[in-house]
Design a protein around this motif. Structure first.
Motif: not given
Length: 459
Positions: A26-30, A32-40, A291-303
């Motif tokens: 709930x902390x490290x997965x949910x 961040x993504x609901x904070x992203x959805x509702x404006x930071x 976000x965790x399983x699809x998006x972030x591995x893509x970010x790490x790939x480019x880093x």
């Protein structure tokens, strides 16, 4: 003959393990993504306000019931309730909550472990965004693979619990939590230093209250209310058990605040890792669970050094999920030892088998049983299990704790206050009696009703 109650060896152990129970996906997965959805940042401020108004009082109530009874919730209310009342019936709801939570949590913890090994082995190297998405779907389509990692999680976590409270649960969880905090700081610094990451930090740290109008104030308030409520794992007795393992040297309000601060720090730092990375690589941070399983591995790939940073990230995710599994397993063990004279070894053997079997519907829900879609397209068994726990057992269990601690026909306000305020430290204010007795239960009931409304009736 009743066994002597185990004790934590240190206050640090109690704080880290109680926080470890609360700190999870709930902390490290949910978060961040609901904070992203509702404006930071504006959402984060509302979330913190609700944590103070709701989370801390319920946490104090649950810890007080545990310490006052010196039992898990399997026997806590039997010990504390007035003669002839039926508060002890709650034990069945609380115990069910712990088991149903583990029916899907062990599977998701297995995903984290699999992703750690896959990232460390270079399994995502050279894949584009589509390839990484396909890798996640391939994993979901392999029940044998998911079962294997789920079983490993169950065996590791029960093996830790088998060593006992101090030698196993406390010793291992303390190390795990300290490593988790260290990893978070390292990853957050790395993320903040990424070129283009400043925009992510601004989105996350600078409130934009105009975003609240865009999403609708009521929807944002409810999302923040729900996240604040569920992040602390309150309502199923998972926290009460740790109250039963501590002495009366410290009052419980200060301890509850420390647990909440640590829980919130981990959620906040998860955002510090994710938002700069998403903005640096042009990724939408409000993408939801993928976000965790699809998006972030893509970010790490480019880093630069992405395999290392990706491996460290999923190791940290393993620690976050394992800390909750270990805490809940300790609770499950305590149910049986409080209710029967069975040995710890026998209880663990029975529950290893039970948890593995109970976890199978979640595993199979993505492949062999994928035709079962309880809430419509793109839903699975996990969504049903999560709904039962998050939208039903957690709020109803929290409501019972609050009423039990504030009503005369329960344990009562005076007994609750005496237990909560025993020892040195911050005292729970007597002036909050009306709020705890009448206002807080109405807020919890509102969450419960709105959970159903948003699930079944909202457009």
């Amino acid at each position: 003959m009743e066994q002597k109650r185990e004790r934590f060896s240190s206050r640090l152990g109690f704080i880290l393990i109680s926080a470890g129970c609360a700190i999870g996906l709930g902390n490290v997965w949910k978060f961040p993504y609901i904070t992203g959805q509702y404006g930071g940042a504006a959402f984060v401020l509302i979330y913190i306000a609700f944590l103070i108004l709701m989370g801390i009082p319920i946490l104090v109530a649950e810890l007080s019931v545990g310490r006052g009874s010196q039992r898990s919730i399997a026997r806590a209310m039997d010990v504390l309730e007035p003669k002839g009342t039926k508060w002890h019936w709650y034990k069945y709801l609380g115990m069910a909550g712990n088991y149903i939570l583990m029916m899907f949590y062990t599977t998701v913890a297995g995903w984290m472990l699999y992703y750690f090994f896959k990232t460390a082995a270079g399994g995502f190297d050279g894949l584009d965004a589509e390839g990484i998405g396909a890798a996640f779907n391939t994993m979901l389509g392999r029940p044998g693979l998911m079962t294997g990692f789920m079983v490993v999680v169950v065996l590791i976590c029960f093996a830790i619990c088998a060593q006992g409270l101090q030698a196993g649960v406390e010793k291992i969880t303390k190390v795990m939590m300290l490593m988790l905090l260290l990893l978070m700081i390292v990853l957050a610094v790395r993320s903040a230093l990424l070129e283009g990451g400043e925009a992510g930090l601004e989105f996350y740290l600078k409130p934009n209250f105009g975003a609240l109008k865009e999403y609708g104030l009521l929807e944002v308030l409810f999302a923040a209310l729900g996240q604040a409520f569920f992040t602390l794992s309150i309502g199923i007795g998972a926290i009460a058990i740790f109250g039963s393992y501590i002495d009366k040297s410290r009052s419980l309000t200060g301890e509850a605040i420390l647990i909440t601060i640590l829980d919130t720090f981990v959620a906040f730092m998860a955002g510090m890792i994710i938002f700069p990375a998403c903005f640096a690589y042009g990724v939408n941070p409000g993408q939801g669970p993928s976000l965790i399983f699809v998006t972030l591995p893509n970010v790490f790939n480019n880093m630069p050094g992405g395999r290392l940073w990706g491996s460290l990230f999923f190791l940290f995710m393993c620690f976050a999920s394992f800390s909750t599994v270990i805490a809940v397993f300790q609770n499950i063990i305590s149910f049986a030892t409080d209710l029967t004279n069975a040995s710890r070894k026998k209880v663990i053997i029975i529950n290893v088998i039970a948890i593995i079997l109970l976890s199978m519907p979640c595993v199979l829900g993505y492949n062999l049983w994928s035709g079962f879609q309880p809430f419509g397209p793109d839903t699975a068994v996990l969504d049903l299990e999560d709904f039962i726990v998050s939208q039903n057992i957690l709020p109803l269990g929290s409501l019972i704790f609050v009423l039990f601690c504030s009503w005369k026909m329960g344990w009562g306000w005076d007994n609750f206050l005496a237990e909560a305020n025993a020892g040195k430290g911050l005292k729970f204010p007597n002036c909050l009696r009306i709020y705890i007795k009448w206002v807080l239960p109405l807020i919890v009931l509102f969450i419960f009703v709105m959970g159903y409304y948003s699930k079944f009736f909202a457009a």
